[in-house]
Scaffold this active site. Structure first.
Site, PDB file in Angstrom:
ATOM      1  N   GLY A 280      22.682  61.416  -4.592  1.00 60.32           N
ATOM      2  CA  GLY A 280      23.220  62.629  -4.003  1.00 60.32           C
ATOM      3  C   GLY A 280      24.499  63.077  -4.670  1.00 60.32           C
ATOM      4  O   GLY A 280      24.491  63.775  -5.691  1.00 60.32           O
ATOM      5  N   CYS A 281      25.629  62.666  -4.104  1.00 60.56           N
ATOM      6  CA  CYS A 281      26.922  63.170  -4.582  1.00 60.56           C
ATOM      7  C   CYS A 281      27.298  62.659  -5.966  1.00 60.56           C
ATOM      8  O   CYS A 281      27.977  63.350  -6.725  1.00 60.56           O
ATOM      9  CB  CYS A 281      28.009  62.836  -3.568  1.00 60.56           C
ATOM     10  N   ILE A 282      26.865  61.441  -6.316  1.00 57.40           N
ATOM     11  CA  ILE A 282      27.119  60.944  -7.671  1.00 57.40           C
ATOM     12  C   ILE A 282      26.375  61.787  -8.693  1.00 57.40           C
ATOM     13  O   ILE A 282      26.952  62.272  -9.677  1.00 57.40           O
ATOM     14  CB  ILE A 282      26.736  59.457  -7.788  1.00 57.40           C
TER      15      ILE A 282
ATOM     16  N   SER B 291      27.881  65.245  -9.024  1.00 58.40           N
ATOM     17  CA  SER B 291      29.179  65.216  -9.711  1.00 58.40           C
ATOM     18  C   SER B 291      29.011  64.980 -11.204  1.00 58.40           C
ATOM     19  O   SER B 291      29.752  65.540 -12.020  1.00 58.40           O
ATOM     20  CB  SER B 291      30.071  64.128  -9.097  1.00 58.40           C
TER      21      SER B 291
END
Length: 206
Positions: A145-147, A150
């Site tokens: 998800g966020c990794i 980013s």
């Protein structure tokens, strides 16, 4: 063994470290790393936190700046359309929004975000420009998800993107491995802790 991605020309070269790096630690906050929270019960994430502490200590000793992100929301409109209602319980200043003490140091920077990417709607890109870095070393959660979001945005900002796979975690190892393999084919170098330390030391000694 060559697979279809290799045959098509993916992963043709390494990105490598540049002249100056920063550590980008995505969402290693207590709501996602501690078992008292519903979203924080993954042993894979907790293992990643344990491995990240010594790496961050070494980076700080080398003069490498450390920037953390955490998610926190002021209400339903701020939360938006996330399909994870537990996130709505993380409010600014709450225990769940605090960075895990195993990876936090008072000299570190903290940015609160609302979206998956560390960069979306935040001053992260401006901070990195102020620090005059061309390389980000990414660790944190969740890998799928966020990794991943980013990493894609770091790449899109023209940054050399190094991902420490051992220091990232997810709810499932299958999702973790698949997403690391995928970003490693396209956008970033996926490295181990020792390789990350060697790269940071090489920059410091240059």
């Amino acid at each position: 063994m060559t697979d279809e991605f290799d045959a098509a020309g993916y992963s043709s070269h390494d990105i490598g470290f540049g002249r100056r790096a920063a550590m980008l630690v995505v969402d290693f906050q207590r709501a996602l790393t501690e078992g008292e929270f519903a979203l924080g019960r993954s042993p894979h994430v907790r293992d990643a936190v344990e491995r990240s502490g010594p790496l961050l200590d070494r980076a700080r000793a080398l003069g490498v700046p450390v920037l953390h992100t955490a998610v926190a929301f002021d209400g339903p409109a701020d939360l938006g359309r996330w399909k994870m209602p537990e996130l709505g319980k993380i409010t600014p200043g709450s225990a769940g929004a605090e960075i895990d003490p195993k990876v936090w140091h008072p000299t570190d920077e903290l940015v609160i975000k609302k979206a998956p990417s560390a960069f979306f709607g935040t001053p992260v890109a401006s901070i990195l420009r102020y620090w005059d870095v061309d390389t980000v070393v990414v660790l944190g959660c969740m890998t799928s998800g966020c990794i991943r979001a980013s990493i894609v945005d770091a790449f899109s900002h023209g940054l050399r993107t190094i991902v420490v796979g051992e220091c990232c975690g997810d709810q499932q190892q299958e999702a973790h491995r698949a997403n690391l393999a995928d970003v490693g084919r396209r956008y970033a170098d996926v490295v181990g802790v020792d390789e990350a330390v060697a790269g940071l030391e090489a920059i410091a000694g240059a």
